[in-house]
Design a protein around this motif. Structure first.
Motif, PDB file in Angstrom:
ATOM      1  N   MET A 108       0.962  -1.309  -0.020  1.00  0.00           N
ATOM      2  CA  MET A 108       0.115   0.110  -0.009  1.00  0.00           C
ATOM      3  C   MET A 108       0.779   1.228   0.163  1.00  0.00           C
ATOM      4  N   SER A 109       0.609   2.101  -1.016  1.00  0.00           N
ATOM      5  CA  SER A 109       1.878   3.234  -1.214  1.00  0.00           C
ATOM      6  C   SER A 109       0.580   4.362  -0.935  1.00  0.00           C
ATOM      7  N   PHE A 110       1.516   5.557  -0.384  1.00  0.00           N
ATOM      8  CA  PHE A 110       0.776   6.944  -0.048  1.00  0.00           C
ATOM      9  C   PHE A 110       0.419   7.623  -1.384  1.00  0.00           C
ATOM     10  N   LYS A 111      -0.912   8.179  -1.155  1.00  0.00           N
ATOM     11  CA  LYS A 111      -1.549   8.725  -2.161  1.00  0.00           C
ATOM     12  C   LYS A 111      -1.805  10.384  -2.008  1.00  0.00           C
ATOM     13  N   LEU A 112      -1.538  10.940  -3.134  1.00  0.00           N
ATOM     14  CA  LEU A 112      -1.799  12.340  -3.120  1.00  0.00           C
ATOM     15  C   LEU A 112      -3.250  12.727  -2.833  1.00  0.00           C
ATOM     16  N   PRO A 113      -3.579  13.088  -1.915  1.00  0.00           N
ATOM     17  CA  PRO A 113      -5.234  13.472  -1.649  1.00  0.00           C
ATOM     18  C   PRO A 113      -5.765  14.550  -2.346  1.00  0.00           C
ATOM     19  N   ASP A 114      -6.761  14.499  -3.003  1.00  0.00           N
ATOM     20  CA  ASP A 114      -7.734  15.236  -3.728  1.00  0.00           C
ATOM     21  C   ASP A 114      -7.775  16.468  -2.940  1.00  0.00           C
ATOM     22  N   LEU A 115      -8.020  17.635  -3.203  1.00  0.00           N
ATOM     23  CA  LEU A 115      -8.517  18.835  -2.450  1.00  0.00           C
ATOM     24  C   LEU A 115     -10.127  18.893  -2.451  1.00  0.00           C
ATOM     25  N   ASN A 116     -10.622  19.428  -1.244  1.00  0.00           N
ATOM     26  CA  ASN A 116     -12.009  19.298  -1.145  1.00  0.00           C
ATOM     27  C   ASN A 116     -12.681  20.695  -1.949  1.00  0.00           C
ATOM     28  N   GLY A 154       2.971  16.741  -4.327  1.00  0.00           N
ATOM     29  CA  GLY A 154       2.900  15.457  -5.149  1.00  0.00           C
ATOM     30  C   GLY A 154       4.451  14.785  -5.174  1.00  0.00           C
ATOM     31  N   GLY A 155       5.351  15.805  -5.216  1.00  0.00           N
ATOM     32  CA  GLY A 155       6.829  15.429  -5.028  1.00  0.00           C
ATOM     33  C   GLY A 155       7.165  14.891  -3.694  1.00  0.00           C
ATOM     34  N   TYR A 156       6.856  15.192  -2.706  1.00  0.00           N
ATOM     35  CA  TYR A 156       6.917  14.552  -1.022  1.00  0.00           C
ATOM     36  C   TYR A 156       6.194  13.147  -1.260  1.00  0.00           C
ATOM     37  N   THR A 157       5.028  13.268  -2.028  1.00  0.00           N
ATOM     38  CA  THR A 157       4.311  11.847  -1.686  1.00  0.00           C
ATOM     39  C   THR A 157       5.000  10.634  -2.482  1.00  0.00           C
ATOM     40  N   ALA A 158       5.618  10.994  -3.853  1.00  0.00           N
ATOM     41  CA  ALA A 158       6.274  10.065  -4.678  1.00  0.00           C
ATOM     42  C   ALA A 158       7.567   9.864  -4.089  1.00  0.00           C
ATOM     43  N   LYS A 159       8.431  10.794  -3.290  1.00  0.00           N
ATOM     44  CA  LYS A 159       9.605  10.498  -2.846  1.00  0.00           C
ATOM     45  C   LYS A 159       9.686   9.798  -1.506  1.00  0.00           C
ATOM     46  N   LEU A 160       8.364   9.865  -0.690  1.00  0.00           N
ATOM     47  CA  LEU A 160       8.171   9.212   0.430  1.00  0.00           C
ATOM     48  C   LEU A 160       8.006   7.755   0.303  1.00  0.00           C
ATOM     49  N   ASN A 161       7.200   7.255  -0.886  1.00  0.00           N
ATOM     50  CA  ASN A 161       6.915   6.242  -1.453  1.00  0.00           C
ATOM     51  C   ASN A 161       8.085   5.253  -1.777  1.00  0.00           C
ATOM     52  N   ASP A 162       9.116   6.302  -2.631  1.00  0.00           N
ATOM     53  CA  ASP A 162      10.518   5.729  -2.980  1.00  0.00           C
ATOM     54  C   ASP A 162      11.244   5.509  -1.849  1.00  0.00           C
ATOM     55  N   ALA A 163      11.091   6.181  -0.640  1.00  0.00           N
ATOM     56  CA  ALA A 163      12.235   6.175   0.446  1.00  0.00           C
ATOM     57  C   ALA A 163      11.841   4.875   1.455  1.00  0.00           C
ATOM     58  N   VAL A 164      10.332   4.561   1.534  1.00  0.00           N
ATOM     59  CA  VAL A 164      10.063   3.391   2.385  1.00  0.00           C
ATOM     60  C   VAL A 164      10.061   1.922   1.689  1.00  0.00           C
ATOM     61  N   LYS A 165      10.108   2.157   0.163  1.00  0.00           N
ATOM     62  CA  LYS A 165       9.790   0.806  -0.327  1.00  0.00           C
ATOM     63  C   LYS A 165      11.118  -0.141  -0.203  1.00  0.00           C
ATOM     64  N   GLY A 166      10.566  -1.341   0.233  1.00  0.00           N
ATOM     65  CA  GLY A 166      11.768  -2.474   0.550  1.00  0.00           C
ATOM     66  C   GLY A 166      12.168  -2.331   2.092  1.00  0.00           C
TER      67      GLY A 166
END
Length: 199
Positions: free
Chosen positions: A1-9, A33-45
């Motif tokens: 399960m990866s982190f997702k960029l939330p939609d705005l309300n 969006g950048g923080y989200t993608a890089k966080l997923n990369d950083a925790v992967k594995g």
């Protein structure tokens, strides 16, 4: 399960004229969006993969700089978008207002202290209203740190946050951070802050 960029309300232009649409779009899609993608990369594995962001931040002192920076950026912006809303602002009511008056003397006193924490944060960072052991505390953190982190000077649950990185305001306000801080009060979503306070 990866982190997702939330939609705005709300739409990117919904906080005009206080926060401009172009800043909101860049801030949400590129920065968050950048923080989200890089966080997923950083925790992967790693053993952090699959953990909640709150659990990751609670032990972030033993994690990499990439996890600290991007995990903080991911969480902080998730909160930031929800504590703002179009047609908001004003003052809170009920239990939250009672608590603010108890801990800061008055709403005006709270607003001054919070604005000062935001204005005097050197460089990039955040100002926070934090629920800590049944009390309310104002603090600020550098970069993307926040009070959920085990290395934070003030540890607690953030219920209001203000991003004072230049990317949050520079297109509209340039170097006039105090003007941006003053504008922020017109979009604070006190209903959401109250939910976090009670939660």
């Amino acid at each position: 399960m990866s982190f997702k960029l939330p939609d705005l309300n709300y739409d990117y232009n919904a906080l005009e004229p206080y926060i401009d649409a172009r800043t909101m779009e860049i801030h949400h899609t590129k920065h968050h969006g950048g923080y989200t993608a890089k966080l997923n990369d950083a925790v992967k594995g790693t053993d952090l993969e699959g953990k909640s962001i709150e659990d990751i931040l609670a032990g972030v002192s033993s994690a990499s700089a990439a996890v600290r920076n991007n995990g903080g950026g991911y969480y902080n912006h998730n909160l930031f978008w929800t504590v703002m809303a179009p047609g908001a602002g004003g003052e809170p009511a009920g239990e939250l207002m009672d608590a603010i008056q108890k801990h800061f003397g008055s709403f005006a006193g709270f607003k001054d202290q919070f604005s000062n924490a935001a204005a005097t944060r050197f460089g990039s960072g955040w100002a926070w209203l934090v629920k800590k052991n049944g009390t309310l505390v104002i603090t600020s953190t550098a970069n993307q740190d926040n009070p959920l982190m085990d290395l934070s000077e003030v540890h607690g649950t953030p219920i209001l946050g203000l991003d004072v990185w230049e990317h949050a305001y520079y297109l509209k306000y340039q170097n006039r951070r105090p003007e941006y801080i003053e504008a922020f009060w017109n979009v604070v979503n006190w209903d959401q802050v109250t939910k976090l306070f009670k939660g």
